[in-house]
Design a protein around this motif. Structure first.
Motif, PDB file in Angstrom:
ATOM      1  N   LEU A 150       6.522  -3.071  13.870  1.00 24.95           N
ATOM      2  CA  LEU A 150       7.365  -2.704  12.735  1.00 24.95           C
ATOM      3  C   LEU A 150       6.591  -1.836  11.750  1.00 24.95           C
ATOM      4  CD1 LEU A 150       9.210  -6.085  12.041  1.00 24.95           C
ATOM      5  CD2 LEU A 150      10.262  -3.959  12.832  1.00 24.95           C
ATOM      6  N   ALA A 151       5.357  -2.229  11.460  1.00 22.63           N
ATOM      7  CA  ALA A 151       4.533  -1.461  10.523  1.00 22.63           C
ATOM      8  C   ALA A 151       4.300  -0.047  11.042  1.00 22.63           C
ATOM      9  CB  ALA A 151       3.201  -2.171  10.289  1.00 22.63           C
ATOM     10  N   ARG A 152       4.055   0.072  12.343  1.00 22.06           N
ATOM     11  CA  ARG A 152       3.805   1.393  12.925  1.00 22.06           C
ATOM     12  C   ARG A 152       5.074   2.256  12.887  1.00 22.06           C
ATOM     13  NH1 ARG A 152       1.385  -0.387  16.884  1.00 22.06           N
ATOM     14  NH2 ARG A 152      -0.742   0.024  16.184  1.00 22.06           N
ATOM     15  N   GLU A 153       6.216   1.655  13.178  1.00 24.51           N
ATOM     16  CA  GLU A 153       7.465   2.415  13.161  1.00 24.51           C
ATOM     17  C   GLU A 153       7.851   2.821  11.735  1.00 24.51           C
ATOM     18  OE1 GLU A 153      11.041   4.046  15.030  1.00 24.51           O
ATOM     19  OE2 GLU A 153       8.895   3.788  15.428  1.00 24.51           O
ATOM     20  N   ILE A 154       7.595   1.957  10.788  1.00 20.53           N
ATOM     21  CA  ILE A 154       7.843   2.304   9.386  1.00 20.53           C
ATOM     22  C   ILE A 154       7.011   3.519   8.994  1.00 20.53           C
ATOM     23  CG2 ILE A 154       7.470   1.542   6.996  1.00 20.53           C
ATOM     24  CD1 ILE A 154       8.140  -1.322   8.056  1.00 20.53           C
ATOM     25  N   ASP A 186       0.835  -1.187   0.000  1.00 21.81           N
ATOM     26  CA  ASP A 186       0.000   0.000   0.000  1.00 21.81           C
ATOM     27  C   ASP A 186       0.867   1.232   0.000  1.00 21.81           C
ATOM     28  OD1 ASP A 186      -2.630  -1.398   0.554  1.00 21.81           O
ATOM     29  OD2 ASP A 186      -1.363  -2.141   2.164  1.00 21.81           O
ATOM     30  N   PRO A 187       0.493   2.257  -0.795  1.00 17.37           N
ATOM     31  CA  PRO A 187       1.284   3.489  -0.799  1.00 17.37           C
ATOM     32  C   PRO A 187       1.187   4.193   0.529  1.00 17.37           C
ATOM     33  CG  PRO A 187      -0.754   3.790  -2.016  1.00 17.37           C
ATOM     34  CD  PRO A 187      -0.674   2.335  -1.648  1.00 17.37           C
ATOM     35  N   LEU A 188       2.201   4.984   0.834  1.00 13.08           N
ATOM     36  CA  LEU A 188       2.179   5.768   2.055  1.00 13.08           C
ATOM     37  C   LEU A 188       1.102   6.824   1.967  1.00 13.08           C
ATOM     38  CD1 LEU A 188       5.996   6.152   2.394  1.00 13.08           C
ATOM     39  CD2 LEU A 188       4.510   4.810   3.863  1.00 13.08           C
ATOM     40  N   PRO A 189       0.518   7.236   3.094  1.00  8.90           N
ATOM     41  CA  PRO A 189      -0.532   8.231   3.048  1.00  8.90           C
ATOM     42  C   PRO A 189      -0.048   9.534   2.449  1.00  8.90           C
ATOM     43  CG  PRO A 189       0.083   7.692   5.310  1.00  8.90           C
ATOM     44  CD  PRO A 189       0.850   6.781   4.426  1.00  8.90           C
ATOM     45  N   GLU A 190      -0.980  10.238   1.765  1.00  7.64           N
ATOM     46  CA  GLU A 190      -0.639  11.527   1.187  1.00  7.64           C
ATOM     47  C   GLU A 190      -0.319  12.531   2.272  1.00  7.64           C
ATOM     48  OE1 GLU A 190      -0.486  12.457  -1.913  1.00  7.64           O
ATOM     49  OE2 GLU A 190      -1.169  10.653  -2.918  1.00  7.64           O
ATOM     50  N   PRO A 248       7.391  -5.203   6.634  1.00  8.06           N
ATOM     51  CA  PRO A 248       7.552  -5.772   7.984  1.00  8.06           C
ATOM     52  C   PRO A 248       7.827  -7.272   7.964  1.00  8.06           C
ATOM     53  CG  PRO A 248       5.650  -4.299   7.900  1.00  8.06           C
ATOM     54  CD  PRO A 248       6.095  -4.499   6.486  1.00  8.06           C
ATOM     55  N   LEU A 249       7.237  -7.984   7.023  1.00 11.85           N
ATOM     56  CA  LEU A 249       7.478  -9.424   6.935  1.00 11.85           C
ATOM     57  C   LEU A 249       8.912  -9.720   6.515  1.00 11.85           C
ATOM     58  CD1 LEU A 249       4.114 -10.189   5.155  1.00 11.85           C
ATOM     59  CD2 LEU A 249       4.707 -10.989   7.440  1.00 11.85           C
ATOM     60  N   MET A 250       9.422  -8.920   5.575  1.00 13.44           N
ATOM     61  CA  MET A 250      10.810  -9.093   5.162  1.00 13.44           C
ATOM     62  C   MET A 250      11.769  -8.797   6.317  1.00 13.44           C
ATOM     63  SD  MET A 250      11.342 -10.137   2.073  1.00 13.44           S
ATOM     64  CE  MET A 250      13.065  -9.689   2.110  1.00 13.44           C
ATOM     65  N   ILE A 251      11.479  -7.723   7.059  1.00 15.41           N
ATOM     66  CA  ILE A 251      12.338  -7.355   8.187  1.00 15.41           C
ATOM     67  C   ILE A 251      12.312  -8.440   9.251  1.00 15.41           C
ATOM     68  CG2 ILE A 251      12.622  -5.705  10.080  1.00 15.41           C
ATOM     69  CD1 ILE A 251      11.628  -3.534   8.174  1.00 15.41           C
ATOM     70  N   LEU A 285      -3.571 -11.774   7.878  1.00 11.37           N
ATOM     71  CA  LEU A 285      -3.275 -10.900   9.012  1.00 11.37           C
ATOM     72  C   LEU A 285      -3.960  -9.550   8.851  1.00 11.37           C
ATOM     73  CD1 LEU A 285       0.532 -11.660   9.489  1.00 11.37           C
ATOM     74  CD2 LEU A 285      -1.339 -12.356  10.991  1.00 11.37           C
ATOM     75  N   ASN A 286      -3.975  -9.026   7.659  1.00  9.65           N
ATOM     76  CA  ASN A 286      -4.638  -7.740   7.429  1.00  9.65           C
ATOM     77  C   ASN A 286      -6.144  -7.838   7.617  1.00  9.65           C
ATOM     78  OD1 ASN A 286      -2.517  -5.938   6.923  1.00  9.65           O
ATOM     79  ND2 ASN A 286      -2.317  -6.605   4.800  1.00  9.65           N
ATOM     80  N   ALA A 287      -6.715  -8.989   7.273  1.00  5.96           N
ATOM     81  CA  ALA A 287      -8.161  -9.161   7.419  1.00  5.96           C
ATOM     82  C   ALA A 287      -8.575  -9.167   8.887  1.00  5.96           C
ATOM     83  CB  ALA A 287      -8.606 -10.458   6.743  1.00  5.96           C
ATOM     84  N   ALA A 288      -7.650  -9.531   9.780  1.00  2.63           N
ATOM     85  CA  ALA A 288      -7.970  -9.616  11.208  1.00  2.63           C
ATOM     86  C   ALA A 288      -7.202  -8.576  12.018  1.00  2.63           C
ATOM     87  CB  ALA A 288      -7.647 -11.017  11.724  1.00  2.63           C
ATOM     88  N   ARG A 289      -6.763  -7.502  11.395  1.00  4.60           N
ATOM     89  CA  ARG A 289      -5.879  -6.556  12.083  1.00  4.60           C
ATOM     90  C   ARG A 289      -6.591  -5.606  13.022  1.00  4.60           C
ATOM     91  NH1 ARG A 289      -5.413  -1.423   9.303  1.00  4.60           N
ATOM     92  NH2 ARG A 289      -6.771  -1.395   7.481  1.00  4.60           N
ATOM     93  N   GLY A 290      -7.888  -5.431  12.878  1.00  7.24           N
ATOM     94  CA  GLY A 290      -8.608  -4.494  13.750  1.00  7.24           C
ATOM     95  C   GLY A 290      -8.111  -3.073  13.537  1.00  7.24           C
ATOM     96  N   ASP A 291      -7.672  -2.417  14.639  1.00  8.44           N
ATOM     97  CA  ASP A 291      -7.193  -1.044  14.539  1.00  8.44           C
ATOM     98  C   ASP A 291      -5.673  -0.967  14.351  1.00  8.44           C
ATOM     99  OD1 ASP A 291      -6.447  -1.947  17.011  1.00  8.44           O
ATOM    100  OD2 ASP A 291      -7.204  -0.207  18.123  1.00  8.44           O
ATOM    101  N   LYS A 292      -5.045  -2.096  14.087  1.00  9.94           N
ATOM    102  CA  LYS A 292      -3.594  -2.110  13.868  1.00  9.94           C
ATOM    103  C   LYS A 292      -3.287  -1.586  12.467  1.00  9.94           C
ATOM    104  CE  LYS A 292      -2.834  -6.179  16.816  1.00  9.94           C
ATOM    105  NZ  LYS A 292      -4.245  -6.587  16.984  1.00  9.94           N
ATOM    106  N   PRO A 293      -2.051  -1.109  12.243  1.00  6.43           N
ATOM    107  CA  PRO A 293      -1.693  -0.621  10.911  1.00  6.43           C
ATOM    108  C   PRO A 293      -1.690  -1.752   9.895  1.00  6.43           C
ATOM    109  CG  PRO A 293       0.241  -0.726  12.322  1.00  6.43           C
ATOM    110  CD  PRO A 293      -0.938  -0.969  13.212  1.00  6.43           C
ATOM    111  N   LYS A 294      -2.013  -1.423   8.646  1.00  6.08           N
ATOM    112  CA  LYS A 294      -2.052  -2.418   7.594  1.00  6.08           C
ATOM    113  C   LYS A 294      -0.634  -2.872   7.253  1.00  6.08           C
ATOM    114  CE  LYS A 294      -4.516  -3.322   3.301  1.00  6.08           C
ATOM    115  NZ  LYS A 294      -5.429  -2.755   2.276  1.00  6.08           N
TER     116      LYS A 294
END
Length: 437
Positions: free
Chosen positions: A323-327, A128-132, A262-265, A248-257
């Motif tokens: 990791l997703a949040r820190e990215i 997903d692209p970074l937010p504008e 993050p998976l590679m890291i 994981l994204n389908a069940a993420r709730g309020d977590k970042p997409k």
């Protein structure tokens, strides 16, 4: 009238000199106290320096691109009253404190010209692209019949100009913003009208290499001059990894997409303990290699000014969501120009990718003094022979991605680099292992 000599203040961190990036005043200009005078750069931080006094500029030191030593004359201001001479100790301390505030970890003060940055994420099959950026109004050219400006990025506008297309005639597919896909559709529909001919020649330009671009040039030249690079490339099947990411994204709730990064890291951090020579820095002057227990992972990010490498501290201690949040946080800091010097230094290993541009394979340049850099490439779909579960094989469509790694051959042997990538491959191709602590 008296003349006040303002010297280059101490920018901290043991820096002995700073490069002039941009002057905001010239000889003859009237300046007020605390007015922005000049932008200077040290390492990868751009700092704005303000005037400690009011008066008229009568002399400036050097042009854009010149390097000025700490304590040397920066500019001379003619002031009223009895404020002549060199900067007082209190004024020098005030200027230094102002600079320290700009370079503080809080990142509250912006640089004089914020650097717009887009974090270059790892292979982006469904990334997903970074937010504008919210604060900057979208660039636009052309107007609709109602007189409103057409929304489009600078790249889209330039392409439309090269093709001779009026953006007001292009109907965007979504959210009112014209994108490259809309231009492609317009060209296809209007092919008979003569659109799509070659562009016009641009005027020649002479651009002085300064600031961040100059630092990049120096660092890249030093890396290639001092480091004997070798690159190893391996193909990985990421079909199951993409399935896991979707689940994981389908069940993420309020977590970042989750994107692929993050998976590679996570895979890199789990493989590093068995290959400590990969997560290291080499001081070739002292002939000392430091192998780090923690993974401070640098992420190559492209900005309008050039390449930046924000760092995820202790990446091995963060789960996928952290990791997703820190990215995302680092991406926003880079985009807004608020990334601090600490956030842009101290990496022990770097990951770099061209994102959607991908490429079959890359030969990334090592971020000296590190000894390795990892470059995931584009995900492609191809037929492969896979097990049919009954002892035979069948042909199936699979998602494949090449991983490139460049290493310093003085420190890392080819066998070690290949073994490390094979360990990462096993984790990627058996993604359930990424979730096991």
């Amino acid at each position: 009238m008296a003349k006040f000599t303002f010297k280059m203040p101490d920018v901290g961190e043991g820096v002995a000199e700073a490069e002039v990036v941009e002057w905001h005043v010239k000889v003859g200009d009237r300046v007020e106290e605390d007015q922005h005078l000049v932008d200077v750069m040290t390492d990868k931080a751009t700092i704005d320096i303000e005037s400690p006094v009011a008066g008229t500029v009568v002399e400036v030191a050097g042009e854009v691109g010149d390097v000025i030593a700490i304590g040397a004359m920066l500019l001379v201001i003619e002031v009223d009253g009895e404020h002549g001479g060199e900067a007082s100790e209190e004024q020098a301390e005030a200027a230094a404190e102002q600079i320290e505030d700009e370079m503080s970890d809080e990142g509250e003060a912006e640089t004089s010209e914020p650097v717009r940055a887009e974090l270059v994420e790892a292979p982006s099959f469904n990334s997903d692209p970074l937010p504008e950026e919210k604060d900057s109004p979208p660039a636009s050219s052309g107007r609709t019949d109602a007189g409103t400006k057409v929304l489009a990025s600078p790249a889209v506008r330039q392409r439309a100009r090269d093709l001779g297309i009026d953006l007001a005639e292009v109907k965007p597919a979504e959210d009112g913003r014209v994108r490259h896909g809309d231009l492609d559709a317009f060209l296809a529909y209007n092919a008979s009208s003569g659109f799509g001919a070659g562009g016009t020649a641009r005027a020649d330009e002479t651009i002085k290499v300064i600031g961040l671009r100059k630092r990049i040039a120096q660092n890249m030249a030093a890396a290639k001059r001092h480091i004997p690079h070798f690159t190893y490339v391996e193909e990985c099947d990421v079909t199951d990894l993409e399935v896991l990411r979707a689940q994981l994204n389908a069940a993420r709730g309020d977590k970042p997409k989750l994107t692929m990064l993050p998976l590679m890291i996570r895979a890199i951090c789990k493989a590093v303990p068995d290959f400590p020579m990969i997560n290291a820095r080499y001081d070739d002057e002292a002939n000392v290699v430091t192998r780090y227990g923690a993974v401070h992972l640098g992420m190559a990010a492209q900005t309008d000014a050039g390449l930046m490498v924000p760092v995820i501290r202790d990446a091995q201690s963060r789960n996928l969501w952290q990791l997703a949040r820190e990215i995302g946080r680092l991406a926003e800091a880079a985009r807004s120009g608020k990334a601090t010097s600490e956030e842009l230094s101290g990496s022990t290993l770097t990951i770099t990718s061209l994102g959607p541009l991908g490429g079959v394979a890359t030969t990334p340049v090592i971020n000296r003094p590190e000894v390795a850099i990892i470059g995931p490439n584009r995900i492609v779909e191809r037929p492969m022979f896979v097990s049919d579960g009954m002892g035979g094989e069948r042909i199936a469509k699979r998602k494949l991605m090449n991983i490139s790694i460049s290493c310093d051959h003085r420190v890392v042997d080819g066998h070690d680099a290949a073994s490390f990538v094979q360990a990462v491959k096993r984790l990627i191709e058996t993604p359930a292992l990424l979730l096991v602590e």
